[in-house]
Write an enzyme that holds these catalytic residues in place. Sequence first.
Site, PDB file in Angstrom:
ATOM      1  N   LYS A 181     -51.339   1.626  14.747  1.00 28.21           N
ATOM      2  CA  LYS A 181     -52.867   1.917  15.699  1.00 28.21           C
ATOM      3  C   LYS A 181     -53.534   0.503  15.997  1.00 28.21           C
ATOM      4  O   LYS A 181     -53.153  -0.580  15.546  1.00 28.21           O
ATOM      5  CB  LYS A 181     -53.853   2.666  14.729  1.00 28.21           C
ATOM      6  CG  LYS A 181     -53.021   4.058  14.415  1.00 28.21           C
ATOM      7  CD  LYS A 181     -52.651   4.927  15.561  1.00 28.21           C
ATOM      8  CE  LYS A 181     -52.101   6.385  15.346  1.00 28.21           C
ATOM      9  NZ  LYS A 181     -51.061   6.462  14.761  1.00 28.21           N
TER      10      LYS A 181
HETATM   11  C1  LIG Z   1     -52.600  12.124  17.446  1.00 25.79           C
HETATM   12  C2  LIG Z   1     -52.211  11.813  16.012  1.00 25.79           C
HETATM   13  N1  LIG Z   1     -52.880  12.673  15.035  1.00 25.79           N
HETATM   14  C3  LIG Z   1     -52.516  12.305  13.584  1.00 25.79           C
HETATM   15  C4  LIG Z   1     -52.017  11.290  13.341  1.00 25.79           C
HETATM   16  C5  LIG Z   1     -51.806  11.166  11.809  1.00 25.79           C
HETATM   17  O1  LIG Z   1     -52.186   9.857  11.457  1.00 25.79           O
HETATM   18  P1  LIG Z   1     -51.820   9.311   9.990  1.00 25.79           P
HETATM   19  O2  LIG Z   1     -50.414   8.569  10.218  1.00 25.79           O
HETATM   20  O3  LIG Z   1     -52.906   8.105   9.803  1.00 25.79           O
HETATM   21  O4  LIG Z   1     -51.837  10.192   9.061  1.00 25.79           O
HETATM   22  C6  LIG Z   1     -51.428  10.517  14.328  1.00 25.79           C
HETATM   23  C7  LIG Z   1     -50.501   9.455  13.831  1.00 25.79           C
HETATM   24  O5  LIG Z   1     -49.810   8.675  14.778  1.00 25.79           O
HETATM   25  C8  LIG Z   1     -51.599  10.658  15.790  1.00 25.79           C
HETATM   26  O6  LIG Z   1     -51.096   9.927  16.664  1.00 25.79           O
END
Ligand SMILES: Cc1ncc(COP(=O)(O)O)c(C=O)c1O
Length: 372
Positions: A181
Site C-alpha cells: 500500500k
Molecule cells: C480493496 C481491498 N480491501 C481489503 C484489503 C485487505 O487489506 P489487508 O491486507 O490490510 O487486510 C485489500 C488488500 O489488498 C484490498 O486491496
Amino acid sequence: MLPFSKPSISEDEMRAVAEVLASGWITTGPKAEEFERALAEYIGGGIEARVFNSATSALEASLLACGIGSGDEVVLPAMSFVATANVVVRVGARPVFADVELLSRNLDPASAESAISSQTRVLMPVHFAGLAADLAAIRELSAANHLVLIEDAAQAIGSDYAAGRIGSSGNPVCFSFHPNKNITTIEGGAVASADPDLLQRLERIRFHGIERFANGEIDVREWGGKMNLPDVGAALGLVQLAKLDDFNRKRRDLARAYLRRLPRDERLLLPADVEGHSWHMFCVCLDFLALPTTRHAVMQWFRERGVILGVHYPAMHLFSLYRRLGYSEGDFPVAERIAAQTLTLPLFPAMQESDVEQVCGLFEELLHGAPP
Ligand SMILES: Cc1ncc(COP(=O)(O)O)c(C=O)c1O
C-alpha cells in the site's frame, strides 16, 4: 528485476522501529495511540481513527460495530480484492455483487441500485487503486435506501474526493497498511469515523470485547477479537505517514509518465488521470485474444526481460465460494472483462522515469512484434 510494488523503507523507519524494540513495550501502546492521532489529523474533517492489525480486521469490525449479521445483505463491487467480500461472509451476512465501470473499476451506481433489496443494510464501495468511487451517487443511493455506508479505502490512503480527503466524511472508512500500500505498518489497517459510539464499539471488538471503567474494573458485554496493531508497526506507520504526500506525488508523476509514453493502441486500455487519485496501482487492460496470446505468456515474456507484472483482480463472484451463492459467468460483464484483461504495471515511489521508459518500450515491442 523491476517488481510491480515495493515499500519505501529508509534509515528513518529502521531507527523508529529499533527505538520501539529497545523500549521494553513492543505491542499496542503509546505509538499506536500517537499513530491514531496523526492519522486523524492527516485525514481531517474532525474524524477519529482506530488502528487495526489489517484492513480485513478493520472492515470486519466496522460491519460488526454497525450491527450487521445474519439475514443482512451488503452490496459491493464484483471487482476488488477478495477480502472485501470475505468479511461480509465472516460476519454472517450475504455479499450481493454489483458491476463496476470500465475505466475507474469502481462500483457502478446504477448496478448497485439494482442490487438493493429489502434485506440490504450496507453499501460498501471500494476506491480501486486509489481512485475515489462516485461518492456523490453512492451517498445519494445509501441515503435514499437508509443504508449504512462503509467505504473500503484499503487502497486509498491520501486520496482526495471533491474538497475532502477520503476518510474525512464521518461514516466508517477502512484503510490498509499492507506492504504494497502507499504507506505500510508491515500488516495493519485503520477505521476513520466521526461517531463516538461506533468508535467505542470498534475498540471493544478490536480487543476481546473488554471495556475499562474509571475504578479499574473491566467488563465484557459483547464479543471481541484480537485485531490490535503492535507499536512496532505503528512506529513504522508514523514515519511513513509523514512521507505520504511525497510518496503520492512521486506515484502521480510516474503514472503521468506512463500515460504520456505508453503506446496508443486499441488493444491497450489505459486508466484515466483523475484529480485526487493516489495511484496505488497503475492497471491497464490488454486484449490478449486480439494479439493473439495469453496473459500467462505475456507475463512470462515481461519477466524474462526483467519486469514483474501483477493481476488485480479476478472477479470475486466467480470464485467457488461465491458461485455457491448462485453467481456465474455473464453476471457482471465489465468486472469479468477487467478480470480477463488486467495487468498491473510497476509503480512505487523509488522507481525512476527510466524504469517507466523500459516498461513502455516493452509494450511497444509486444504490440508491434510477434506475439509471445
Ligand atoms: C480493496 C481491498 N480491501 C481489503 C484489503 C485487505 O487489506 P489487508 O491486507 O490490510 O487486510 C485489500 C488488500 O489488498 C484490498 O486491496
